[in-house]
Write a protein that holds these residues in place. Structure first.
Motif, PDB file in Angstrom:
ATOM      1  N   HIS A   1      12.761 -76.714 -92.161  1.00 41.35           N
ATOM      2  CA  HIS A   1      13.975 -77.215 -91.970  1.00 41.35           C
ATOM      3  C   HIS A   1      15.146 -76.097 -91.929  1.00 41.35           C
TER       4      HIS A   1
ATOM      5  N   GLU B   1      16.518 -78.744 -85.247  1.00 41.70           N
ATOM      6  CA  GLU B   1      16.469 -80.009 -84.601  1.00 41.70           C
ATOM      7  C   GLU B   1      16.175 -79.839 -83.148  1.00 41.70           C
TER       8      GLU B   1
ATOM      9  N   THR C   1       8.335 -85.475 -89.162  1.00 45.16           N
ATOM     10  CA  THR C   1       9.451 -85.182 -88.316  1.00 45.16           C
ATOM     11  C   THR C   1       9.371 -84.426 -87.110  1.00 45.16           C
TER      12      THR C   1
END
Length: 222
Positions: free
Chosen positions: A138, A144, A169
Motif C-alpha cells: 500500500h 490505487e 484489495t
C-alpha cells in the motif's frame, strides 16, 4: 493457474485459495519482474522459469537503478544489468534497462506505463512480487492506480506474515514456491566472506560477484 502454498503464514491456506478463486487471476499474461537483483540469484531465476512454464506470454525483467525503499545498492547498476542478462536466459524473458537508463529511482507504475506503450499492450500486466512485499504494498507510489492496472503474481515466502486485508484489495495469483536463499542472506554471506553462499548464485556470474565483493572490501568501499 493459481497455486497455493502457505506454511507458517498468519492466514490460512483455505482463505488464500478462496480469495484467489474470487479474483480468478492467472499467470498467462505479460509480466513485470522488477527488483535490485543485487545480485540476481538462483531464486530469481527459478521464479522467472516457473512463470514462463506456467504460461506467461513475456516476462520483462527490469533491474532498478535504486529501489524506492533503499538508499544504496551493494553493486553498481551496470553490473547488475549485465548479470541479469546472463542469468535470465529464456526466449520469453526480456531484460530491460529502462529504469537504469533513467538514472533515478523509478516507481513500478511508471515502468508499467512505459511497457504498456512500448509493446502496445492494452491488457493487464502481471507484477511479480514476493509475499514478504505485501506488507508494504500500500506504500507503493500510485498504489490505487497500480492495483487497477495489474495482477500481482505473489510468490510464497515461508515465515513471512501475510495480511489477508491487502489480498482483498488486489487481483492476484498465488504461486507455490520455495527457495532456501534470499537476497539479504546472499549479500550478508558475501560480506562475511563465506564462499559457500556462492551456491545461491548462477555459476556463470558467481566468480565475478565474489571478486567484486573482495575488491571492494580490499579498498574499504563498504
Amino acid at each position: 493457474m493459481i497455486a497455493i502454498f502457505v506454511p507458517h503464514y498468519s492466514i490460512s491456506c483455505e482463505l488464500v485459495y478462496n480469495i484467489a478463486k474470487e479474483r480468478n487471476a492467472t499467470t498467462d499474461h505479460d509480466s513485470l519482474f522488477g527488483g535490485s537483483f543485487a545480485p540476481p540469484h538462483v531464486g530469481h531465476s527459478a521464479m522467472a522459469e516457473r512463470l514462463c512454464a506456467c504460461g506467461a506470454q513475456r516476462l520483462f525483467v527490469v533491474p532498478t537503478f535504486l529501489s524506492p525503499f533503499k538508499t544504496q545498492s551493494l553493486f553498481c547498476a551496470e553490473l547488475r544489468l549485465r548479470w541479469a542478462k546472463i542469468v535470465f536466459a529464456n526466449p520469453k524473458i526480456v531484460v530491460s534497462d529502462f529504469e537504469i537508463a533513467r538514472g533515478a529511482s523509478t516507481p513500478s507504475l511508471h515502468t508499467l506505463d512505459y511497457l504498456h506503450h512500448a509493446i502496445a499492450n492494452t491488457q493487464k500486466f502481471g507484477i511479480v512480487i514476493g509475499a514478504d512485499q505485501l506488507a508494504r504494498l500500500h506504500e507503493w507510489f500510485g498504489f490505487e492506480i497500480l492495483r487497477q492496472k495489474a495482477v500481482f503474481v505473489v510468490f510464497a515466502r515461508p515465515n513471512f506474515p501475510c495480511d489477508a486485508a491487502i489480498l482483498q484489495t488486489i487481483d492476484f495469483c498465488w504461486v507455490d514456491f520455495f527457495c532456501p536463499y534470499s537476497s539479504t542472506q546472499i549479500r550478508q554471506g558475501l560480506l562475511e566472506g563465506r564462499r559457500e553462499i556462492l551456491r545461491g548464485l548462477d555459476s556463470r556470474i558467481a566468480h565475478e560477484v565474489w571478486q567484486e565483493v573482495l575488491g571492494r572490501r580490499d579498498k574499504n568501499k563498504f
